[in-house]
Write a protein that holds these residues in place. Sequence first.
Motif, PDB file in Angstrom:
ATOM      1  N   ASP A 637       0.823  -1.214   0.000  1.00  0.00           N
ATOM      2  CA  ASP A 637       0.000   0.000   0.000  1.00  0.00           C
ATOM      3  C   ASP A 637       0.856   1.263   0.000  1.00  0.00           C
ATOM      4  N   TYR A 640       5.757   1.464  -3.990  1.00  0.00           N
ATOM      5  CA  TYR A 640       5.439   1.149  -5.374  1.00  0.00           C
ATOM      6  C   TYR A 640       6.523   0.329  -6.070  1.00  0.00           C
ATOM      7  N   TRP A 645       4.073  -4.377  -8.042  1.00  0.00           N
ATOM      8  CA  TRP A 645       3.750  -3.204  -8.850  1.00  0.00           C
ATOM      9  C   TRP A 645       4.594  -3.201 -10.118  1.00  0.00           C
ATOM     10  N   ARG A 671      -5.820  -1.386  -9.280  1.00  0.00           N
ATOM     11  CA  ARG A 671      -5.521  -0.082  -8.680  1.00  0.00           C
ATOM     12  C   ARG A 671      -4.208   0.452  -9.237  1.00  0.00           C
ATOM     13  N   TYR A 673      -0.940   3.426  -8.531  1.00  0.00           N
ATOM     14  CA  TYR A 673      -0.232   4.129  -7.468  1.00  0.00           C
ATOM     15  C   TYR A 673      -0.248   5.632  -7.719  1.00  0.00           C
ATOM     16  N   ASN A 707      -2.483   7.037  -1.468  1.00  0.00           N
ATOM     17  CA  ASN A 707      -1.385   6.401  -2.197  1.00  0.00           C
ATOM     18  C   ASN A 707      -1.862   5.655  -3.431  1.00  0.00           C
ATOM     19  N   THR A 708      -3.102   5.204  -3.418  1.00  0.00           N
ATOM     20  CA  THR A 708      -3.595   4.409  -4.538  1.00  0.00           C
ATOM     21  C   THR A 708      -4.964   4.896  -5.003  1.00  0.00           C
ATOM     22  N   GLU A 710      -8.277   3.203  -6.713  1.00  0.00           N
ATOM     23  CA  GLU A 710      -8.889   1.909  -6.994  1.00  0.00           C
ATOM     24  C   GLU A 710      -9.893   1.995  -8.130  1.00  0.00           C
ATOM     25  N   ASP A 748      -1.209  -2.443 -10.227  1.00  0.00           N
ATOM     26  CA  ASP A 748      -1.127  -3.579  -9.313  1.00  0.00           C
ATOM     27  C   ASP A 748      -1.972  -4.741  -9.860  1.00  0.00           C
TER      28      ASP A 748
END
Length: 753
Positions: A637, A640, A645, A671, A673, A707-708, A710, A748
Amino acid sequence: MTFNKSIALAVFISFLFSCKEAENAQIDTKIIPVPSHLSINDGTFIINNSTGITYDSAFKDSAEFFKSFIENGSNIQLQKNKSIEFIKDGSIKNSEGYELKISTDKIEIRANSDQGAFYAVQSLRQLLPPEFENGKFNNDSVQISCVTITDEPQFAYRGMHLDVARHMFSVAFIKKYIDALAMLKMNTFHWHLTDDQGWRVEIKKYPKLQTIAAFRDETLIGHYSNSPQRFDGIRYGGYYTQEQIKEVVAYAQQKHITIIPEIEMPGHSQAAISAYPELGCTGEQPIVASKWGVFEHIYCSKDETFDFLEDVLDEVLELFPSKYIHIGGDEAPKKLWKSCPNCQKRIKNEGLKDEHELQSYFVSRIEKFLNSKGRQIIGWDEILEGGLAPNATVMSWRGTSGAIEAAKQSHNVVMTPTSHCYFDYYQSENSNEPLAIGGYLPLEKVYHFNPIPEELSRKESKYILGAQGNLWTEYILNEKQVEYMVFPRILAMSEVVWSTPKHKNYKNFVNRVEHFHKRLEALDINYANHLYEIEGNLTSVGYELKTITSNNTIYYTIDGTKPSLKSNVYTEAIPITKNTIIKAAIFNDKQQLGSLFTQNIVYHKAVAKQITLNVEPHKSYPGSGAAGLINGISGSDTRYGDKEWLGFWGEDLEITIDLGEKTEINSVETRFYNSPGQWIYAPKEIQFGLKKQKIDSIIKIQTSTKNTSEVNLTINKKSRYIYLKIPNYGIIQEGNQGAGNKAWTFIDEIIIK
């Protein structure tokens, strides 16, 4: 009968002694970086109070260093005889090369310069017990295995960087840092002294650099990406006096380390402009930056600015005798230049095309000044933009493209790409790691770095001077944390730049690192120990576990409980046929070593199916390849750069998943990054279809401060194929880090339910 027992006992004792001697020979020759040639000979040499040392006058510094190391580290006092002899040898052509020969009655160190002799001493030092490092070797004698070493470095430039602008460290610690570099045969310390958040070098002609530019009102708490951002409200700063800097430079010279100072320009200069607003384009007084990032206030290109910088550099040149002066040159937003009458007048008068050529003019003008003083500039690879200054050396950090471009133009290059050389990145996937800027750079990835890009010809590769590790300190608050982030990755970097590829072996290196820990402990260095961690990988036969250390056992569970010495012993791949949580740890005979490994595997419909990509992931961030996008394992999470990733730089990505037959598809999840500070942006949209290269729908992706980002698509249809087209975010806008460059896309796991 008694006689036979005595013979047997003598034979047994002799056998034990021989085994012990062989064991010591194996332990005592674990040198880092690994030498070009090392052979172990019979016998040992004993250093005691009758041992003497003599040397050619050219080797006074190295010989005195070794004498002090022995006498300060033990009860032994060396005499004046030829037991240990430093010999000048003109047949050794490399000025940093050496020969070290230890026989039963003598130690010979041969070199053509004191620098070579000094590196021989560093190898000899590592043949001695770690207790010598902290003065706790209490015996009156010590045995060293008889060895012959012939050694020289692969690269001429072997460096480490330290940023003191974001967080500052004591003179005593800077010396300790230099000591560590010297022990590992590095020869360059890149001292990052100025930035937006603070000015750290005393300049007597401009006292406001000490009273204003050296201090910020407060500092960001937590990560830059946190929303809302918080600050500590505490004034922070300081600077090194010129006397302190002279002291550090002289200290480094004794250890054959050159200090390259970095004075940032034209960007990363907000602290200086805060002290002297007339240096900027607006005349406004910005604050000394209290958070990280890229700032619009950069030096104006008017003559008054160059007068200031030349005055500053005159004082810097008096402090630092280095061939190179680092002038930064990176991350300089051109927004204010575009609206500045002075800058636009400069563009017109000099016949420049645009603001990028103005930056080239800026750098070239500074270079001309420094060349007139007998010095050369080195700068980050942005100095390529608008045309490279005639004699500039490039420090390539944004990957390898800048290095390739510079080398093909016959410019010297130092390699320091983020992917392999940024020690402010996380080094473990453990959740308890201290806060870092992001990314993931484990020890093994550093070790396998090859500073010479494969795109260069043999002739062009000669322009690669070497490499260095970088430590930016936005998230590094104290000296112990500096050590934690640097060690042991600096050990890997030392071998990258000193040892030739044919002499490198990662498994052997890990064994030497494990042994080296005792030396680091004796030196009171707060190293990170991730040698007892487990790496997992889902393959066609199941989930495999492995560790880089030997002589220990992996125990695991699949029922969610914590493993113990009573759990399953790992011997072969664990079959995976459903959602599974694997927990594992390394144990010796008595206890757990290292941290707990946990892997959650989501066994969805695409696991182990066929997947194709229109482009390969970037070689710096390949993850586990295309198959890693459908292996049931999601990436970190917060990091990266891990093996889940996949990173793509500026490319539109197309993904086709073949399920083998028509399958009921309820949903598709994935998702992306987000890390604008690292030039990483989620795409603005994702295009989806159930046939090859056919788009059925377009899903907009909302900008996220997390951070991500989705993506969850509801499908409820049957199909054999899943097709995703992911356009790159595009060019990074002005005012952001990496402005004007293409963004990175990191994707991801693609979960099909």
